[in-house]
Design an enzyme around this catalytic site. Structure first.
Site, PDB file in Angstrom:
ATOM      1  N   ASP A  17       0.874  -1.159   0.000  1.00 11.50           N
ATOM      2  CA  ASP A  17       0.000   0.000   0.000  1.00 11.50           C
ATOM      3  C   ASP A  17       0.924   1.226   0.000  1.00 11.50           C
ATOM      4  OD1 ASP A  17      -2.357   1.645   0.470  1.00 11.50           O
ATOM      5  OD2 ASP A  17      -1.651   1.801   2.536  1.00 11.50           O
ATOM      6  N   ASP A  19      -0.163   5.091   0.967  1.00 17.47           N
ATOM      7  CA  ASP A  19      -0.443   6.029   2.057  1.00 17.47           C
ATOM      8  C   ASP A  19      -0.467   5.324   3.402  1.00 17.47           C
ATOM      9  OD1 ASP A  19      -0.895   8.337   0.350  1.00 17.47           O
ATOM     10  OD2 ASP A  19      -2.735   7.333  -0.273  1.00 17.47           O
ATOM     11  N   ASP A 173      -1.568  -0.833   6.173  1.00 16.84           N
ATOM     12  CA  ASP A 173      -1.714  -0.159   7.465  1.00 16.84           C
ATOM     13  C   ASP A 173      -3.158   0.048   7.879  1.00 16.84           C
ATOM     14  OD1 ASP A 173      -2.086   3.306   7.073  1.00 16.84           O
ATOM     15  OD2 ASP A 173      -2.086   1.890   5.420  1.00 16.84           O
TER      16      ASP A 173
END
Length: 194
Positions: A17, A19, A173
């Protein structure tokens, strides 16, 4: 930190991922979204955004509408938000623990970025931090039908890398991203625990 991470044997690709995983964009996004929502007449509080970070642009606007009793002009909000974000993109910082994993595996295993962000912002962040050359492909929300927690982004990354999804490992995250990896049949690391 990298030495403590055990990539499962048989792994043939790594998918990251962007961001909150590779780069710390939360402060920039908080400011940019606040700017984007200004024309609605409602103030977006920083804490409101931080509790909802990880949602796609349209999902976040749905939540803003519902929580603030407004109907925002989506194109205007996105345009203003992205303009503000890109003005500040030079300030974006890599998340060293995760970027270090990507650097450690550069050239030894295919790697991709699969982000629910826009191509414009994801590309700008990877360029600003010097991470872009590490990845064979970048998949963004414009490339798929459904955002996380649907598995579409990760499955498209695996398809582009020509690797079976079950042989890919994801670094994420957000709860939505971790669920998307699970739905894609991929092993996932929650980078918040690194």
């Amino acid at each position: 930190m990298v030495s403590k991470l055990e990539i499962p044997s048989g792994t043939q690709a790594l998918i990251f991922d962007c961001d909150g995983t590779l780069v710390n964009t939360l402060p920039l996004y908080a400011n940019a979204w606040a700017h984007g929502f200004q024309p609605s007449g409602q103030t977006m509080q920083r804490d409101w955004y931080l509790e909802r970070a990880g949602h796609s642009e349209h999902a976040l606007m749905d939540l803003f509408d519902a929580d603030h009793g407004v109907t925002v002009d989506r194109l205007q909000v996105i345009d203003l938000m992205r303009q503000r974000f890109l003005m500040d993109v030079a300030a974006v910082q890599e998340i060293t623990a995760v970027a270090g994993i990507a650097r450690a595996h550069q050239g030894s295993i295919p790697m991709a970025v699969a982000s629910g962000g826009s191509r414009q912002i994801v590309s700008a962040c990877l360029q600003a931090t010097g991470l872009a050359p590490l990845f064979s492909t970048v998949v963004t929300i414009e490339d798929v039908a459904k955002p996380k927690p649907a598995p579409d982004l990760f499955l498209e990354a695996a398809r582009r890398l020509k690797i079976e999804p079950t042989l890919c490992v994801v670094f994420e995250d957000s709860p939505q991203g971790l669920e998307a990896a699970k739905r894609a049949g991929m092993h996932a690391f929650d980078v918040r625990s690194l």
